[in-house]
Design a protein around this motif. Structure first.
Motif, PDB file in Angstrom:
ATOM      1  N   HIS A  34       0.833  -1.210   0.000  1.00 18.05           N
ATOM      2  CA  HIS A  34       0.000   0.000   0.000  1.00 18.05           C
ATOM      3  C   HIS A  34       0.872   1.267   0.000  1.00 18.05           C
ATOM      4  CE1 HIS A  34      -3.366   2.620   0.817  1.00 18.05           C
ATOM      5  NE2 HIS A  34      -2.699   3.124   1.833  1.00 18.05           N
ATOM      6  N   VAL A  35       1.910   1.278   0.825  1.00 15.98           N
ATOM      7  CA  VAL A  35       2.826   2.428   0.880  1.00 15.98           C
ATOM      8  C   VAL A  35       3.485   2.641  -0.481  1.00 15.98           C
ATOM      9  CG1 VAL A  35       5.024   3.221   1.848  1.00 15.98           C
ATOM     10  CG2 VAL A  35       3.257   2.317   3.357  1.00 15.98           C
ATOM     11  N   ILE A  36       3.947   1.569  -1.102  1.00 15.46           N
ATOM     12  CA  ILE A  36       4.595   1.664  -2.412  1.00 15.46           C
ATOM     13  C   ILE A  36       3.618   2.193  -3.455  1.00 15.46           C
ATOM     14  CG2 ILE A  36       5.595   0.309  -4.300  1.00 15.46           C
ATOM     15  CD1 ILE A  36       6.806  -1.499  -2.036  1.00 15.46           C
ATOM     16  N   GLU A  37       2.395   1.683  -3.467  1.00 16.84           N
ATOM     17  CA  GLU A  37       1.395   2.144  -4.433  1.00 16.84           C
ATOM     18  C   GLU A  37       1.081   3.619  -4.243  1.00 16.84           C
ATOM     19  OE1 GLU A  37      -1.030  -2.013  -5.234  1.00 16.84           O
ATOM     20  OE2 GLU A  37      -1.765  -0.643  -3.680  1.00 16.84           O
ATOM     21  N   GLU A  38       0.962   4.065  -3.006  1.00 11.39           N
ATOM     22  CA  GLU A  38       0.683   5.475  -2.743  1.00 11.39           C
ATOM     23  C   GLU A  38       1.838   6.364  -3.186  1.00 11.39           C
ATOM     24  OE1 GLU A  38      -2.233   6.928  -1.712  1.00 11.39           O
ATOM     25  OE2 GLU A  38      -2.941   4.897  -2.099  1.00 11.39           O
ATOM     26  N   LYS A  39       3.064   5.922  -2.952  1.00 10.08           N
ATOM     27  CA  LYS A  39       4.226   6.701  -3.390  1.00 10.08           C
ATOM     28  C   LYS A  39       4.271   6.783  -4.912  1.00 10.08           C
ATOM     29  CE  LYS A  39       7.205   6.164   0.597  1.00 10.08           C
ATOM     30  NZ  LYS A  39       7.401   7.532   0.991  1.00 10.08           N
ATOM     31  N   ASN A  40       3.939   5.687  -5.587  1.00  7.52           N
ATOM     32  CA  ASN A  40       3.905   5.687  -7.047  1.00  7.52           C
ATOM     33  C   ASN A  40       2.856   6.652  -7.574  1.00  7.52           C
ATOM     34  OD1 ASN A  40       6.001   3.916  -7.494  1.00  7.52           O
ATOM     35  ND2 ASN A  40       4.691   2.124  -7.594  1.00  7.52           N
ATOM     36  N   LYS A  41       1.678   6.707  -6.924  1.00  9.78           N
ATOM     37  CA  LYS A  41       0.635   7.643  -7.316  1.00  9.78           C
ATOM     38  C   LYS A  41       1.122   9.082  -7.157  1.00  9.78           C
ATOM     39  CE  LYS A  41      -3.372   4.828  -6.140  1.00  9.78           C
ATOM     40  NZ  LYS A  41      -4.496   4.674  -5.197  1.00  9.78           N
ATOM     41  N   SER A  42       1.783   9.349  -6.045  1.00  3.98           N
ATOM     42  CA  SER A  42       2.282  10.702  -5.789  1.00  3.98           C
ATOM     43  C   SER A  42       3.320  11.113  -6.825  1.00  3.98           C
ATOM     44  CB  SER A  42       2.903  10.780  -4.389  1.00  3.98           C
ATOM     45  OG  SER A  42       1.941  10.565  -3.412  1.00  3.98           O
ATOM     46  N   ILE A  43       4.210  10.204  -7.152  1.00  5.25           N
ATOM     47  CA  ILE A  43       5.244  10.489  -8.146  1.00  5.25           C
ATOM     48  C   ILE A  43       4.614  10.717  -9.513  1.00  5.25           C
ATOM     49  CG2 ILE A  43       7.186   9.468  -9.415  1.00  5.25           C
ATOM     50  CD1 ILE A  43       7.998   8.156  -6.715  1.00  5.25           C
ATOM     51  N   SER A  44       3.639   9.885  -9.879  1.00  5.00           N
ATOM     52  CA  SER A  44       2.960  10.041 -11.165  1.00  5.00           C
ATOM     53  C   SER A  44       2.255  11.379 -11.252  1.00  5.00           C
ATOM     54  CB  SER A  44       1.962   8.910 -11.382  1.00  5.00           C
ATOM     55  OG  SER A  44       2.616   7.686 -11.517  1.00  5.00           O
ATOM     56  N   GLU A  45       1.590  11.777 -10.166  1.00  6.46           N
ATOM     57  CA  GLU A  45       0.888  13.055 -10.148  1.00  6.46           C
ATOM     58  C   GLU A  45       1.874  14.217 -10.250  1.00  6.46           C
ATOM     59  OE1 GLU A  45      -1.877  15.582  -7.118  1.00  6.46           O
ATOM     60  OE2 GLU A  45      -2.281  13.437  -7.304  1.00  6.46           O
ATOM     61  N   LEU A  46       2.976  14.127  -9.557  1.00  5.88           N
ATOM     62  CA  LEU A  46       3.999  15.168  -9.620  1.00  5.88           C
ATOM     63  C   LEU A  46       4.567  15.270 -11.037  1.00  5.88           C
ATOM     64  CD1 LEU A  46       5.742  17.260  -8.157  1.00  5.88           C
ATOM     65  CD2 LEU A  46       7.317  15.403  -7.592  1.00  5.88           C
ATOM     66  N   ASN A  47       4.853  14.139 -11.647  1.00  6.69           N
ATOM     67  CA  ASN A  47       5.356  14.134 -13.026  1.00  6.69           C
ATOM     68  C   ASN A  47       4.351  14.764 -13.980  1.00  6.69           C
ATOM     69  OD1 ASN A  47       7.811  12.952 -12.423  1.00  6.69           O
ATOM     70  ND2 ASN A  47       7.101  10.878 -12.827  1.00  6.69           N
ATOM     71  N   ARG A  48       3.059  14.473 -13.793  1.00  8.01           N
ATOM     72  CA  ARG A  48       2.020  15.048 -14.640  1.00  8.01           C
ATOM     73  C   ARG A  48       1.980  16.569 -14.484  1.00  8.01           C
ATOM     74  NH1 ARG A  48      -2.681  17.006 -13.967  1.00  8.01           N
ATOM     75  NH2 ARG A  48      -2.894  16.367 -11.805  1.00  8.01           N
ATOM     76  N   LYS A  49       2.083  17.046 -13.257  1.00  9.74           N
ATOM     77  CA  LYS A  49       2.070  18.492 -13.000  1.00  9.74           C
ATOM     78  C   LYS A  49       3.279  19.162 -13.639  1.00  9.74           C
ATOM     79  CE  LYS A  49      -0.613  18.441  -8.749  1.00  9.74           C
ATOM     80  NZ  LYS A  49      -0.600  18.654  -7.291  1.00  9.74           N
ATOM     81  N   ILE A  50       4.420  18.544 -13.549  1.00  6.78           N
ATOM     82  CA  ILE A  50       5.635  19.092 -14.155  1.00  6.78           C
ATOM     83  C   ILE A  50       5.487  19.153 -15.665  1.00  6.78           C
ATOM     84  CG2 ILE A  50       8.080  18.619 -14.617  1.00  6.78           C
ATOM     85  CD1 ILE A  50       8.230  17.516 -11.715  1.00  6.78           C
ATOM     86  N   LEU A  51       4.931  18.099 -16.249  1.00  2.50           N
ATOM     87  CA  LEU A  51       4.738  18.055 -17.697  1.00  2.50           C
ATOM     88  C   LEU A  51       3.801  19.164 -18.154  1.00  2.50           C
ATOM     89  CD1 LEU A  51       6.054  15.605 -19.227  1.00  2.50           C
ATOM     90  CD2 LEU A  51       3.718  15.096 -19.892  1.00  2.50           C
ATOM     91  N   VAL A  52       2.723  19.404 -17.390  1.00  2.00           N
ATOM     92  CA  VAL A  52       1.768  20.457 -17.733  1.00  2.00           C
ATOM     93  C   VAL A  52       2.457  21.817 -17.699  1.00  2.00           C
ATOM     94  CG1 VAL A  52      -0.274  21.694 -16.908  1.00  2.00           C
ATOM     95  CG2 VAL A  52      -0.302  19.197 -17.033  1.00  2.00           C
ATOM     96  N   LYS A  53       3.280  22.069 -16.692  1.00  2.00           N
ATOM     97  CA  LYS A  53       3.966  23.360 -16.587  1.00  2.00           C
ATOM     98  C   LYS A  53       4.969  23.543 -17.729  1.00  2.00           C
ATOM     99  CE  LYS A  53       3.360  24.299 -11.758  1.00  2.00           C
ATOM    100  NZ  LYS A  53       3.912  24.893 -10.590  1.00  2.00           N
ATOM    101  N   ILE A  54       5.623  22.466 -18.105  1.00  2.00           N
ATOM    102  CA  ILE A  54       6.605  22.548 -19.184  1.00  2.00           C
ATOM    103  C   ILE A  54       5.930  22.862 -20.513  1.00  2.00           C
ATOM    104  CG2 ILE A  54       8.207  21.160 -20.591  1.00  2.00           C
ATOM    105  CD1 ILE A  54       9.039  19.751 -18.003  1.00  2.00           C
ATOM    106  N   THR A  55       4.750  22.308 -20.742  1.00  2.00           N
ATOM    107  CA  THR A  55       4.068  22.494 -22.026  1.00  2.00           C
ATOM    108  C   THR A  55       3.327  23.820 -22.124  1.00  2.00           C
ATOM    109  OG1 THR A  55       2.136  21.248 -21.228  1.00  2.00           O
ATOM    110  CG2 THR A  55       3.832  20.034 -22.443  1.00  2.00           C
TER     111      THR A  55
END
Length: 56
Positions: A34-55
């Motif tokens: 569960h901890v690993i899955e939550e960390k993966n979700k957080s990382i994915s969301e952060l990556n998505r936010k970074i991608l949006v700002k870059i574009t």
């Protein structure tokens, strides 16, 4: 309890933020997953936010 088991119990307690000495191995594994899955979700969301700002 061997030294290796003590270290593992200590490390899992830190990761899960609670005493794991009385938990079954199955419960520890479930909570670690569960901890690993939550960390993966957080990382994915952060990556998505970074991608949006870059574009923008």
């Amino acid at each position: 309890m061997s030294e290796k088991e003590k270290r593992l119990q200590y490390k899992t307690s830190i990761i899960l933020g609670k005493d794991t000495s009385q938990m079954t191995l199955n419960n520890i594994i479930e909570e670690m997953i569960h901890v690993i899955e939550e960390k993966n979700k957080s990382i994915s969301e952060l990556n998505r936010k970074i991608l949006v700002k870059i574009t923008l």
